[in-house]
Design a protein around this motif. Structure first.
Motif, PDB file in Angstrom:
ATOM      1  N   LEU A 566       0.893  -1.156   0.055  1.00 59.93           N
ATOM      2  CA  LEU A 566       0.013   0.089   0.228  1.00 59.93           C
ATOM      3  C   LEU A 566       1.005   1.151  -0.009  1.00 59.93           C
ATOM      4  O   LEU A 566       0.403   2.391  -0.398  1.00 59.93           O
ATOM      5  N   THR A 567       2.049   1.012   0.506  1.00 63.77           N
ATOM      6  CA  THR A 567       2.957   2.162   0.454  1.00 63.77           C
ATOM      7  C   THR A 567       3.177   2.996  -0.842  1.00 63.77           C
ATOM      8  O   THR A 567       3.442   3.933  -0.930  1.00 63.77           O
ATOM      9  N   SER A 568       3.061   1.854  -1.898  1.00 63.99           N
ATOM     10  CA  SER A 568       3.434   2.425  -3.194  1.00 63.99           C
ATOM     11  C   SER A 568       2.339   3.413  -3.859  1.00 63.99           C
ATOM     12  O   SER A 568       2.632   4.298  -4.507  1.00 63.99           O
ATOM     13  N   ILE A 569       1.105   3.254  -3.033  1.00 64.45           N
ATOM     14  CA  ILE A 569      -0.001   4.085  -3.407  1.00 64.45           C
ATOM     15  C   ILE A 569       0.158   5.451  -2.380  1.00 64.45           C
ATOM     16  O   ILE A 569       0.165   6.586  -2.918  1.00 64.45           O
ATOM     17  N   GLY A 570       0.512   5.173  -1.346  1.00 64.73           N
ATOM     18  CA  GLY A 570       0.577   6.296  -0.063  1.00 64.73           C
ATOM     19  C   GLY A 570       1.826   7.345  -0.376  1.00 64.73           C
ATOM     20  O   GLY A 570       1.760   8.504  -0.116  1.00 64.73           O
ATOM     21  N   LEU A 571       2.861   6.711  -1.256  1.00 62.65           N
ATOM     22  CA  LEU A 571       3.928   7.804  -1.500  1.00 62.65           C
ATOM     23  C   LEU A 571       3.788   8.690  -2.722  1.00 62.65           C
ATOM     24  O   LEU A 571       4.545   9.553  -3.170  1.00 62.65           O
ATOM     25  N   LEU A 572       2.802   8.153  -3.448  1.00 61.05           N
ATOM     26  CA  LEU A 572       2.811   8.869  -4.813  1.00 61.05           C
ATOM     27  C   LEU A 572       2.442  10.533  -4.560  1.00 61.05           C
ATOM     28  O   LEU A 572       3.403  11.184  -5.471  1.00 61.05           O
ATOM     29  N   PRO A 573       2.046  11.172  -3.751  1.00 59.56           N
ATOM     30  CA  PRO A 573       2.163  12.600  -3.629  1.00 59.56           C
ATOM     31  C   PRO A 573       3.719  13.118  -3.334  1.00 59.56           C
ATOM     32  O   PRO A 573       4.043  14.066  -3.464  1.00 59.56           O
ATOM     33  N   GLN A 574       4.420  12.125  -2.478  1.00 53.26           N
ATOM     34  CA  GLN A 574       5.566  12.791  -2.065  1.00 53.26           C
ATOM     35  C   GLN A 574       6.841  12.123  -3.060  1.00 53.26           C
ATOM     36  O   GLN A 574       7.812  12.652  -2.929  1.00 53.26           O
ATOM     37  N   LEU A 575       6.510  11.547  -4.346  1.00 52.68           N
ATOM     38  CA  LEU A 575       7.495  11.092  -5.159  1.00 52.68           C
ATOM     39  C   LEU A 575       8.386  12.208  -5.910  1.00 52.68           C
ATOM     40  O   LEU A 575       9.445  12.106  -6.110  1.00 52.68           O
ATOM     41  N   PRO A 576       7.648  13.274  -6.191  1.00 52.54           N
ATOM     42  CA  PRO A 576       8.190  14.420  -7.044  1.00 52.54           C
ATOM     43  C   PRO A 576       9.435  14.916  -5.947  1.00 52.54           C
ATOM     44  O   PRO A 576      10.644  15.022  -6.443  1.00 52.54           O
ATOM     45  N   GLU A 577       9.256  15.160  -4.886  1.00 55.55           N
ATOM     46  CA  GLU A 577      10.097  15.550  -3.676  1.00 55.55           C
ATOM     47  C   GLU A 577      11.309  14.482  -3.713  1.00 55.55           C
ATOM     48  O   GLU A 577      12.350  15.083  -3.584  1.00 55.55           O
ATOM     49  N   ILE A 578      10.995  13.213  -3.475  1.00 57.69           N
ATOM     50  CA  ILE A 578      12.079  12.433  -3.311  1.00 57.69           C
ATOM     51  C   ILE A 578      12.734  12.061  -4.409  1.00 57.69           C
ATOM     52  O   ILE A 578      14.050  12.251  -4.314  1.00 57.69           O
ATOM     53  N   LYS A 579      12.367  12.474  -5.709  1.00 54.74           N
ATOM     54  CA  LYS A 579      12.969  12.336  -7.181  1.00 54.74           C
ATOM     55  C   LYS A 579      14.059  13.326  -6.977  1.00 54.74           C
ATOM     56  O   LYS A 579      15.121  13.339  -7.506  1.00 54.74           O
TER      57      LYS A 579
END
Length: 686
Positions: A566-579
Motif C-alpha cells: 500500500l505504500t506504493s499508493i501512499g507515496l505517490l504525492p511525495q514522489l516528486p520531492e523524493i525524486k
C-alpha cells in the motif's frame, strides 16, 4: 515425489521444470496426481551471446487446471507456465485430474478401457478434492523443499526453507467449475474462522456459466445426441498421444446440470472484496455460448475483468486456416500459426494472464480492495493535513493464535496503531486531527539526527495545541545515518539494481535497530493508548516496524505483504520531492563512482551510461534515473514475502525474535499480542 525421469521425455519438460507426483489414497507413489512444476529462472543464456534478462524469482505459485478431455500441457497451460516464470518470476504447477493424462485412474486399474461406456464420469466432488489435495501440498513447505533444490541458509548451518504462496488458480473450460466451487468452500470456512486456504486471483478461461446450455450445444454438435453414450476423441493418456478416449454421457450431464446458484452462487466471492477474477473468452467460441462471458462478468461485476480475443475459439485457435494472402488482416498481432494453418491465440491468453498477475495490475486491484477481504472493512487511509502515507494498520484477520487463550476469531485492533511518512510539515489542523480525531498519544520518529535537523517535528506547536496530550518521542533506528530513500543507496547500492535487494537491508534493520524497535513495543506492552510511528517516507524503517507489529499479532504473511505494498499508493504525492533529492544524491554517487573506477574525465552522458551498466548487471535496458529510482522507492508485495522468508530462516518465528533480540519474555509477548488484537465479528465496534 520427483518423477521427472519417468515422465520427462514424454511430456517434453523444459530445463526449468520437474514432473511431480502428489500422493493420493489407493494410488502408487509414482501415480498420484501428476503435474509439472515450472521454476522461474532469472537469466537464461540459451547459447546466444547476449543473456536474456528474466523477472526476478518471487515466492508466488499459480495452479493451472485443464477441462474435459484435456491434460496438463493442453491449450495455453504450458505457455502460461513459462510466461509466468519468465515475465513474472512465478512458480506454477499444472496437473492432471484423476483419470486424465498421467494421473491415477481407478477405472484403468479395474481393467476398464479408455473408450468403454462403463468408464466412470469425472465428478465435481472428486475434481474439487483433487484441487484441495494439490493446494494443501503446496501450502506446506515441507512437502516440496526437495523439488526446489538445496538452499544454504545465510544465517545458520544447513539448508533454509522456502515457502511458496498460492496466489492464483487458472482453469480452462470444465476445470473452472471446481475452481469456483473450491474457492467458495474456502471462503465460507474463512468466514467462520475455520482452517482454509484463500487464493486471491481466480482466472476463468472459456468456463461454462449456464450449464443447461450444454444440452443445446450437444444437440447441434453431436449426431443422434439422445442415444450416444458420450463423446469419443483422441487423447493423451499414460505417456501416449493419440489414444481413443471417451467423455461419458454422465460426465456431460453433470456439467449440464451445474448452475451457479444455490450452494454454488458466486455472490459471496463477488462481495468478499478479497478476490479478483479474470475471464477470458474467444469471440469465435464454439462450445460455450459467448454470452457466458457476460454472465460471469455480471455475477462477479465488483471483482472481474473481461478479455475477449477476436478470432479465437474455445481452445484459443483460429477457426479458419491462414494463408499468405490473408495472413495480415486475420492475424494483425502476428501470433504463431500451427501445423493446420490456424492462428494459435494461446500465446495471447498467456500474455493476458501474465499481465493480470503482474505488479502494475495487482497494485491497482489492491488499491480497490484495500478496505475489505481478509480484513475488517476499515477506513484505512487517514487525511492528516501535512502528512503523506498516513494509515491505520488495523483490521487484519489473525491466523496465528498462539498466546491467545480462547478459540475465538481475532482481528488486529482498529484505530490503535498508525504508520505514516515524515511529520515535519504537519499543520495545526493536522495536529488537531491526531489529538481529537485519532486520539493519538505518542508519535515515534524513527529518523536519524541529521534528518530531524533538516526537517524537525513542530514539538512546541504540538504541545501548545494539544496541551501536551500528544507526546513526541525520537527513537532513531540509526542515530547518525540518513536512511531516507534518496540517501539510502550510499549504504546499500544494490537497491538501485533491484528491489529484491531490499530484504537484506530490512534484515540489517531488524538487528541494528533492535533498541528502537524495543522502545515501541514496550509502549504496546504497557498499553498506553493509540500511537503512530514514521520515518522519512514511511516505507523502509516504518515498514520493518509494521512487519513486526502485524506478525506478532498473528496476521498472515500475505496480508503483511499487501499492507506493505500500500505504500506504493501512499507515496505517490511525495514522489516528486523524493525524486528531486534522489537526483542530488545520484550526482554525488556518480562523482564517487568516477573517482573509484577511473572515469574522472568521462562526460556526464558517458558516466551515466557506465553507472547504469554497472548497476544493471548486464541488462542493456537499465537506466539509473528511471529503473534505479523506481527500484529504490518500490514497495512490492513480493519483496515483503522475500523478507518474511529470510526472517523465518534466521529467527524461526517472530516470538523467537521478540525473546532473543528484543528481550521480552513469554508473559510480555502474550500481553503485547493481547493488546494488539480483539475477538469477535469483523464489524465489532471497539
Amino acid at each position: 515425489m520427483d518423477v521427472s525421469e519417468e515422465y520427462g521425455s514424454v511430456v517434453r519438460i523444459q530445463p526449468n521444470e520437474r514432473v511431480v507426483s502428489i500422493p493420493i489414497s489407493n494410488a502408487p507413489k509414482n501415480r498420484g496426481l501428476i503435474g509439472i512444476l515450472t521454476i522461474p529462472t532469472e537469466i537464461s543464456t540459451k547459447q546466444i551471446e547476449q543473456p536474456i534478462i528474466r523477472a526476478h524469482e518471487t515466492l508466488n505459485l499459480a495452479i493451472l487446471m485443464h477441462g474435459s478431455g484435456g491434460h496438463k500441457n493442453y491449450t495455453y497451460l504450458k505457455l502460461t507456465a513459462q510466461q509466468l516464470a519468465n515475465d513474472n518470476g512465478w512458480y506454477s504447477f499444472r496437473f492432471d485430474f484423476r483419470g486424465c493424462g498421467d494421473s491415477f485412474d481407478d477405472d484403468e486399474d479395474k481393467g476398464i478401457a479408455l473408450d468403454d461406456p462403463e468408464r466412470s464420469a469425472r465428478e465435481f466432488d472428486q475434481d474439487r478434492e483433487d484441487l484441495d489435495i494439490v493446494a494443501k501440498f503446496w501450502n506446506d513447505p515441507m512437502n516440496y523443499q526437495h523439488l526446489l533444490g538445496p538452499r544454504e541458509s545465510k544465517y545458520q548451518e544447513g539448508s533454509s526453507t522456502k515457502k511458496l504462496y498460492i496466489n492464483s488458480i487458472i482453469a480452462h473450460s470444465r476445470g473452472v467449475i471446481p475452481m469456483f466451487q473450491w474457492s467458495l468452500v474456502q471462503w465460507q470456512a474463512h468466514c467462520v474462522g475455520a482452517p482454509c486456504i484463500l487464493v486471491r486471483n481466480l482466472i476463468n478461461c472459456s468456463g461454462r456459466f449456464a450449464g443447461h446450455k450444454l444440452f443445446e450445444w450437444a444437440g447441434r454438435a453431436i449426431d443422434d445426441w439422445p442415444k450416444v453414450d458420450g463423446i469419443r476423441y483422441s487423447m493423451y493418456k499414460n505417456k501416449q498421444f493419440g489414444q481413443l478416449g471417451l467423455i461419458p454421457r454422465e460426465e456431460l450431464e453433470l456439467t449440464g446440470n451445474h448452475e451457479y446458484s444455490g450452494e454454488w452462487d458466486l455472490e459471496p466471492l463477488n462481495e468478499s472484496g478479497y478476490y479478483s477474477t479474470l475471464t477470458i473468452f474467444g469471440v469465435e467460441e464454439d462450445k460455450v455460448e459467448i454470452e457466458d462471458a457476460y454472465r460471469f462478468t455480471n455475477a462477479l461485476h465488483k471483482i472481474n475483468k473481461l478479455i475477449l480475443i477476436r478470432g479465437a475459439d474455445h481452445n484459443y485457435y483460429g477457426k479458419f486456416p491462414v494463408t499468405p494472402e490473408i495472413e495480415h488482416p486475420s492475424n494483425p498481432d502476428g501470433w504463431p500459426v500451427n501445423s493446420r494453418g490456424l492462428v494459435n491465440y494461446n500465446h495471447a491468453v498467456a500474455k493476458h494472464i501474465a499481465e493480470f498477475l503482474g505488479d502494475k495490475e495487482r497494485c491497482k486491484r489492491l488499491h480497490k480492495s484495500v478496505n475489505s477481504g481478509s480484513m475488517v472493512q476499515v477506513s484505512r487511509w487517514k487525511n492528516i493535513e501535512g502528512i503523506n502515507n498516513f494509515r491505520d494498520i488495523g483490521g487484519y484477520r489473525v491466523v496465528d493464535t498462539r498466546y491467545l487463550t480462547s478459540n475465538d476469531v481475532y482481528y488486529f485492533k482498529i484505530g490503535k496503531v498508525f504508520r505514516c511518512a515524515d511529520t515535519s510539515k504537519i499543520t495545526k489542523q493536522g495536529i488537531e486531527s491526531l489529538d481529537k480525531g485519532l486520539k493519538i498519544g505518542k508519535v515515534f520518529d524513527l529518523r536519524s539526527d541529521s534528518e530531524i535537523s533538516a526537517n524537525p517535528f513542530p514539538i512546541g506547536a504540538c504541545e501548545q495545541i494539544t496541551n501536551g496530550t500528544v507526546k513526541y518521542h525520537h527513537t532513531p533506528m540509526f542515530r547518525g545515518t540518513d536512511l531516507s530513500p534518496e540517501a539510502i543507496f550510499f549504504r546499500y547500492e544494490n537497491l538501485l539494481a533491484s528491489p529484491f535487494a531490499i530484504p537484506a537491508v530490512y534484515m540489517d534493520f531488524l538487528d541494528s535497530g533492535a533498541h528502537c524497535i524495543r522502545e515501541i513495543f514496550a509502549h504496546v506492552l504497557e498499553n498506553r493508548g493509540n500511537f503512530v510511528y514514521h520515518c522519512a517516507a514511511g516505507k523502509d524503517r516504518t515498514g520493518v516496524v509494521s512487519l513486526l507489529m502485524l506478525l506478532v499479532a498473528g496476521v498472515s504473511d500475505e496480508d503483511i505483504a499487501c499492507d506493505y505494498e500500500l505504500t506504493s499508493i501512499g507515496l505517490l504525492p511525495q514522489l516528486p520531492e523524493i525524486k528531486k533529492h534522489f537526483e542530488l544524491q545520484m550526482k554525488k554517487f556518480m562523482t564517487k563512482f568516477a573517482a573509484y573506477k577511473g572515469y574522472e574525465y568521462a562526460s556526464e552522458q558517458e558516466l551515466t551510461a557506465k553507472v547504469s551498466e554497472y548497476l544493471g548487471r548486464g541488462d542493456p535496458k537499465f537506466d539509473i534515473s528511471t529503473h534505479g529510482f523506481n527500484n529504490l522507492v518500490s514497495s512490492r508485495y513480493d519483496t515483503m514475502l522475500m523478507t518474511l522468508c529470510q526472517f523465518h530462516d534466521k529467527y524461526g518465528d517472530v516470538y523467537q525474535y521478540f525473546s532473543t533480540v528484543l528481550g521480552f519474555d513469554d508473559t510480555d509477548i502474550a500481553n503485547i499480542k493481547r493488546n494488539l488484537v480483539y475477538s469477535g465479528s469483523p464489524f465489532t465496534k471497539l
